[in-house]
Design an enzyme around this catalytic site. Structure first.
Site, PDB file in Angstrom:
ATOM      1  N   TYR A 175       0.831  -1.204   0.000  1.00 34.73           N
ATOM      2  CA  TYR A 175       0.000   0.000   0.000  1.00 34.73           C
ATOM      3  C   TYR A 175       0.871   1.261   0.000  1.00 34.73           C
ATOM      4  CZ  TYR A 175      -3.449   3.355   1.897  1.00 34.73           C
ATOM      5  OH  TYR A 175      -4.265   4.431   2.118  1.00 34.73           O
ATOM      6  N   LYS A 179       0.982   4.105  -2.895  1.00 34.94           N
ATOM      7  CA  LYS A 179       0.615   5.488  -2.582  1.00 34.94           C
ATOM      8  C   LYS A 179       1.776   6.444  -2.835  1.00 34.94           C
ATOM      9  CE  LYS A 179      -3.695   5.154  -1.287  1.00 34.94           C
ATOM     10  NZ  LYS A 179      -4.744   5.706  -2.169  1.00 34.94           N
TER      11      LYS A 179
END
Length: 307
Positions: A175, A179
């Protein structure tokens, strides 16, 4: 409806719940016609889409229409070329234009790095990073064509990064990497698309969503009574509405943290202390120089979840 986005058409991905839903409702309240995208999957991305069966996207459309706004649902997978292309086509078919794209869709598959398998890596990077790239690509292609036809748009893109992308986050290597990639994509897109009338910015929000209320349950809990709900997703949406409006003229390539009642402009990587020998270092010299530079540099902020 009147408001800062009156006359504009906005597409919001992952808008069936959480932050995306809050953004869609706020854009509609500000006068925009909204394409509400949601595939209807679970928190980890499993499960089929149910937007065409009265799922999350249609429920948000119903909310917008009940409040007097205009919206249509889109149940496609925006991490595929066809899904992203059809998102833009839905806006054009329904309303004849697209002015604002809010990239928000995503899910989690948290694991420590040694337990993180390739499928969990690929799935999270796919929905977050590819799911930003493809809608952006097809939206910009439309806006470029408009610009070349002499109809230069006042187009806006709002991408969604995270504190994990800015600082890292323990147990979220997939993640955090996705991001962080979104931030790089935002900077490149802002530089490449300004000539077409497109402004591209990113937010790093903190709010109560399916992705955060389990991991940070105590922090994200709603308060009792009438106290300010600092973690309500709707707290982030006013900034998204402004960035998605013509009022944000001149603002591009920027990253904003948004949480509760706080907005912060993030300043990213900048050169710090430097040493230049003017010739090749030996390993020992390089190490000594690095130690001296680190002693003069600011301490990095802690990684989320560390310590």
């Amino acid at each position: 409806m009147t408001g800062i986005c009156a006359g504009r058409v906005a597409a919001v991905t992952g808008a069936g719940r959480g932050l995306g839903r809050a953004h869609a409702l706020a854009l509609a309240a500000a006068g925009a016609k909204v394409v509400v995208n949601d595939l209807g999957v679970g928190l980890d991305g499993d499960g089929g889409g149910d937007a065409t069966l009265g799922g999350p996207a249609l429920r948000v459309v119903d909310e917008i229409r009940a409040a007097g706004g205009e919206a249509v649902a889109h149940g496609g997978d925006i991490a595929t070329a066809e899904g992203a292309r059809s998102l833009i086509a839905t806006a054009l078919d329904a309303y004849g234009r697209l002015d604002t794209l809010v990239n928000n869709a995503g899910f989690l598959r948290d694991r420590m790095l040694v337990n993180l398998d390739e499928d969990d890596w690929d799935a999270v990077v796919r929905v977050h990073l590819r799911g930003h790239f493809l809608p952006l690509k097809h939206a910009v292609a439309h806006w470029r064509a408009e610009s070349k036809a002499g109809r230069t748009p006042e187009a806006r893109v709002v991408n969604t990064s995270s504190g994990a992308g800015l600082l890292g986050s323990v147990g979220q290597g997939n993640y955090a990497a996705a991001k962080a990639g979104i931030l790089g994509l935002t900077l490149v897109a802002a530089a490449e698309t300004a000539r077409y009338g497109v402004l591209v910015n990113a937010i790093a929000p903190a709010a109560r969503t399916r992705m955060t209320e389990r991991t940070f349950a105590e922090t994200m809990a709603a308060p009792d009574g009438d106290a300010f709900d600092a973690m309500a997703p709707g707290n982030v949406s006013p900034l998204v509405v402004w960035l998605g409006s013509a009022a944000s003229a001149g603002v591009t390539g920027r990253v904003f943290e948004a949480e509760a009642g706080r907005i912060t402009v993030m300043e990213g990587w900048r050169p710090g202390p430097t040493a230049d020998k003017g010739a090749r270092w030996t390993p020992a010299e390089a190490g000594e120089a690095a130690r001296e530079l680190l002693a003069r540099a600011e301490e990095p902020q802690p990684v989320y979840g560390a310590g």
